[in-house]
Motif scaffolding. Structure first.
Motif, PDB file in Angstrom:
ATOM      1  N   TRP A  96      99.777  82.922 -71.644  1.00 19.52           N
ATOM      2  CA  TRP A  96      99.170  81.591 -71.613  1.00 19.52           C
ATOM      3  C   TRP A  96     100.019  80.525 -72.283  1.00 19.52           C
ATOM      4  O   TRP A  96      99.593  79.376 -72.389  1.00 19.52           O
ATOM      5  N   ARG A 113      99.223  71.621 -72.186  1.00 16.49           N
ATOM      6  CA  ARG A 113      98.323  71.773 -73.333  1.00 16.49           C
ATOM      7  C   ARG A 113      97.207  70.748 -73.190  1.00 16.49           C
ATOM      8  O   ARG A 113      97.302  69.618 -73.651  1.00 16.49           O
ATOM      9  N   LEU A 122      92.704  74.800 -70.900  1.00 17.65           N
ATOM     10  CA  LEU A 122      92.159  75.819 -71.798  1.00 17.65           C
ATOM     11  C   LEU A 122      90.765  76.259 -71.362  1.00 17.65           C
ATOM     12  O   LEU A 122      90.430  77.451 -71.400  1.00 17.65           O
ATOM     13  N   TYR A 153      96.002  74.637 -80.820  1.00 13.57           N
ATOM     14  CA  TYR A 153      96.387  75.244 -79.546  1.00 13.57           C
ATOM     15  C   TYR A 153      96.558  76.753 -79.688  1.00 13.57           C
ATOM     16  O   TYR A 153      96.045  77.531 -78.871  1.00 13.57           O
ATOM     17  N   ALA A 181      93.229  78.399 -79.897  1.00 15.69           N
ATOM     18  CA  ALA A 181      92.618  78.582 -78.575  1.00 15.69           C
ATOM     19  C   ALA A 181      93.248  79.771 -77.847  1.00 15.69           C
ATOM     20  O   ALA A 181      92.546  80.565 -77.197  1.00 15.69           O
TER      21      ALA A 181
END
Length: 254
Positions: free
Chosen positions: A4, A9, A14, A63, A66
């Motif tokens: 991923w 971004r 996401l 990020y 996530a």
């Protein structure tokens, strides 16, 4: 997290990945990454009850957090659930269990290894012997999966002092399932002292200076056991059967 890493971004991407992975909290709520709101003293409870994980996609810290949800969905959901269950019992004073959960969430590593000799060197803080004298064996028989999203952010500008807190699993084990099993074994009074320190950039090939034997003589980063004040029993890695984020300090497992 490698599958991923590439791509835009953005919250849209996401959330599309989260939906495809069917990410859920242990309360059954779909995990969705949302813009930050007002600070909440009980952030983890809000995540548990709503599935809404506040995320600034432009923040590498957020990020990687996530991406950790995508890569370790069961472990992340369990950490969040443990936080949510513990908060009402704390009476406003954060306890050692939640400290442990936070430290592993931010800086955890999962060591995959079945070799007793290598594990003994790891447990004994014999860093030069482990990473230099046995470097070829380490490269073939020890794998390290970085779980903590803060460590992944720091790894973009690596330095020898970056230290993870590690658990140990069998080489054939799935990291997410094994870390979940480790969390299931935690005693109510567990504290960060049960996690083994691991100077992550001592691993052969992970830092430019590591090709020299004297690199591992720097006790600022590769500290011997005698420097530690913890009892020996507190320094053993558990064999598992398995920039600041937005909001308040309660945003630990989000």
């Amino acid at each position: 997290m490698r599958p991923w890493l590439a791509g835009e971004r953005s919250l849209e991407r996401l959330n599309a990945l989260a939906q495809a992975r069917e990410l859920k909290t242990e309360s059954g709520r779909p995990v969705r990454f949302v813009p930050p709101g007002a600070k909440d003293a009980h952030y983890e409870i809000k995540v548990y009850e709503t599935g809404r994980v506040e995320t600034r996609p432009e923040s590498l810290h957020d990020y990687f957090n996530a991406l950790a949800w995508l890569a370790f969905p069961r472990t992340k959901a369990r950490i969040n659930a443990l936080h949510a269950a513990e908060i009402p019992r704390e009476g406003g004073r954060r306890g050692p269990l939640r400290d442990l959960l936070t430290i592993f969430d931010e800086g955890g590593a999962i060591v995959k290894c079945d070799e007793p000799g290598l594990l003994s060197l790891l447990q004994g803080f014999h860093w030069k012997e482990l990473f230099w004298q046995h470097r070829e064996q380490v490269k073939s028989a020890m794998r390290i999966v970085v779980f903590g999203h803060a460590v992944l952010e720091q790894a973009l500008q690596p330095w020898p002092g970056v230290t993870c807190k590690a658990i140990v699993i069998l080489s054939a084990a799935d990291p997410d399932a094994a870390a979940l099993g480790w969390l299931d074994q935690l005693a109510p009074g567990a504290s960060p002292r049960i996690l083994a320190p691991l100077p992550i950039f001592g691993y052969p090939g992970w830092y430019p200076g590591g090709e020299r034997a004297e690199f591992y003589d720097d006790a600022r980063y590769f500290r011997p056991a005698a420097v530690k004040s913890q009892p020996e029993s507190a320094r053993q890695p558990l064999r598992a059967n398995a920039e600041e984020s937005p909001g308040s300090a309660e945003r630990d497992a989000g």
